[in-house]
Design a protein around this motif. Structure first.
Motif, mmCIF file in Angstrom:
data_model
loop_
_atom_site.group_PDB
_atom_site.id
_atom_site.type_symbol
_atom_site.label_atom_id
_atom_site.label_comp_id
_atom_site.label_asym_id
_atom_site.label_seq_id
_atom_site.Cartn_x
_atom_site.Cartn_y
_atom_site.Cartn_z
ATOM 1 N N PRO A 87 0.598 -1.204 0.090
ATOM 2 C CA PRO A 87 0.012 0.052 -0.069
ATOM 3 C C PRO A 87 0.848 1.118 -0.028
ATOM 4 O O PRO A 87 0.522 2.172 -0.664
ATOM 5 N N PHE A 88 2.009 1.259 0.776
ATOM 6 C CA PHE A 88 2.831 2.270 0.754
ATOM 7 C C PHE A 88 3.462 2.804 -0.777
ATOM 8 O O PHE A 88 3.473 3.951 -1.294
ATOM 9 N N LEU A 89 3.701 1.595 -1.325
ATOM 10 C CA LEU A 89 4.310 1.727 -2.666
ATOM 11 C C LEU A 89 3.158 2.264 -3.636
ATOM 12 O O LEU A 89 3.569 3.312 -4.496
ATOM 13 N N LEU A 90 2.107 1.758 -3.690
ATOM 14 C CA LEU A 90 1.082 2.494 -4.397
ATOM 15 C C LEU A 90 0.729 3.889 -4.239
ATOM 16 O O LEU A 90 0.326 4.648 -4.804
ATOM 17 N N GLN A 91 0.841 4.315 -2.694
ATOM 18 C CA GLN A 91 0.653 5.602 -2.238
ATOM 19 C C GLN A 91 1.532 6.524 -2.906
ATOM 20 O O GLN A 91 1.022 7.616 -3.461
ATOM 21 N N VAL A 92 3.097 6.071 -2.879
ATOM 22 C CA VAL A 92 3.896 6.849 -3.407
ATOM 23 C C VAL A 92 3.879 7.079 -4.791
ATOM 24 O O VAL A 92 4.173 8.144 -5.451
ATOM 25 N N LYS A 93 3.651 6.043 -5.383
ATOM 26 C CA LYS A 93 3.471 6.029 -7.038
ATOM 27 C C LYS A 93 2.333 7.108 -7.406
ATOM 28 O O LYS A 93 2.687 7.798 -8.314
ATOM 29 N N SER A 94 1.171 7.079 -6.666
ATOM 30 C CA SER A 94 0.106 7.550 -7.077
ATOM 31 C C SER A 94 0.265 9.143 -6.938
ATOM 32 O O SER A 94 -0.016 10.138 -7.737
ATOM 33 N N LEU A 95 1.084 9.450 -5.777
ATOM 34 C CA LEU A 95 1.220 10.740 -5.124
ATOM 35 C C LEU A 95 2.564 11.474 -6.053
ATOM 36 O O LEU A 95 2.427 12.694 -6.561
ATOM 37 N N TYR A 96 3.499 10.841 -6.457
ATOM 38 C CA TYR A 96 4.803 11.398 -7.152
ATOM 39 C C TYR A 96 5.344 10.799 -8.523
ATOM 40 O O TYR A 96 6.363 11.237 -8.991
#
Length: 187
Positions: free
Chosen positions: A74-83
């Protein structure tokens, strides 16, 4: 007294960077205003590590933020969507200390940014421990140590190599040698 101040320092307080040199203030604006890193990643115990909190940054310094996500995916997906729209964005998985972290790198307003996430409390991650050891060495060495280490960094040494060289520490592996200092008391 300086060493005691290091042990009491609140590493989540970034006023040192906000009110620091022009470059530190620019980095602060990138982190807080442009990327809103500490807002978006608050649930993951983010801590700013590396040269900016130590006032050792040079023109080549990157912004290093470490996190402690409960789960990496979930962290990876969050970072990907943000940046992911930031220049030079890339995500990697790279085992550090037998724990597979997520590493995101990108550029924002000319600053290289590195987000390192490991399911481990940020205060026990190597990057944080390293920074605290370096802060202790700077407290011992004073302004001359800070300037000497910064000059060595400008000459091309990594932060760890600069500390080892400046303090005349014998080490085949500077990164590991400085980590070993975390176990030493102030005496």
């Amino acid at each position: 007294q300086q060493l005691r101040a290091v042990s009491r320092r609140d590493w989540t307080d970034h006023t040192v960077i906000r009110d620091g040199s022009e470059r530190q203030m620019q980095a602060y604006r990138v982190v807080y205003d442009e990327l809103m890193l500490f807002h978006h990643l608050a649930a993951h115990e983010p801590i700013w590590t590396g040269t900016f909190p130590l006032d050792l940054d040079t023109e080549d310094s990157d912004i290093d933020i470490i996190c402690n996500p409960e789960s990496l995916r979930p962290f990876l997906l969050q970072v990907k969507s943000l940046y992911e729209n930031q220049p030079d964005f890339r995500l990697t998985w790279k085992a550090i200390d037998r724990v597979p972290p997520v590493l995101a790198r990108f550029t924002c307003n000319g600053f290289p940014v590195e987000l390192f996430a490991q399911p481990r409390p940020t205060a026990s991650q190597q990057s944080f421990v390293h920074m605290v050891v370096e802060a202790r060495l700077l407290a011992l060495g004073g302004a001359e140590a800070r300037e000497g280490s910064r000059e060595l960094k400008q000459d091309g040494y990594t932060t760890e190599e600069a500390f080892v060289k400046y303090f005349n520490i014998i080490a085949d592996a500077p990164y590991e040698k400085l980590l070993s200092f975390a176990r030493l008391d102030n005496d």
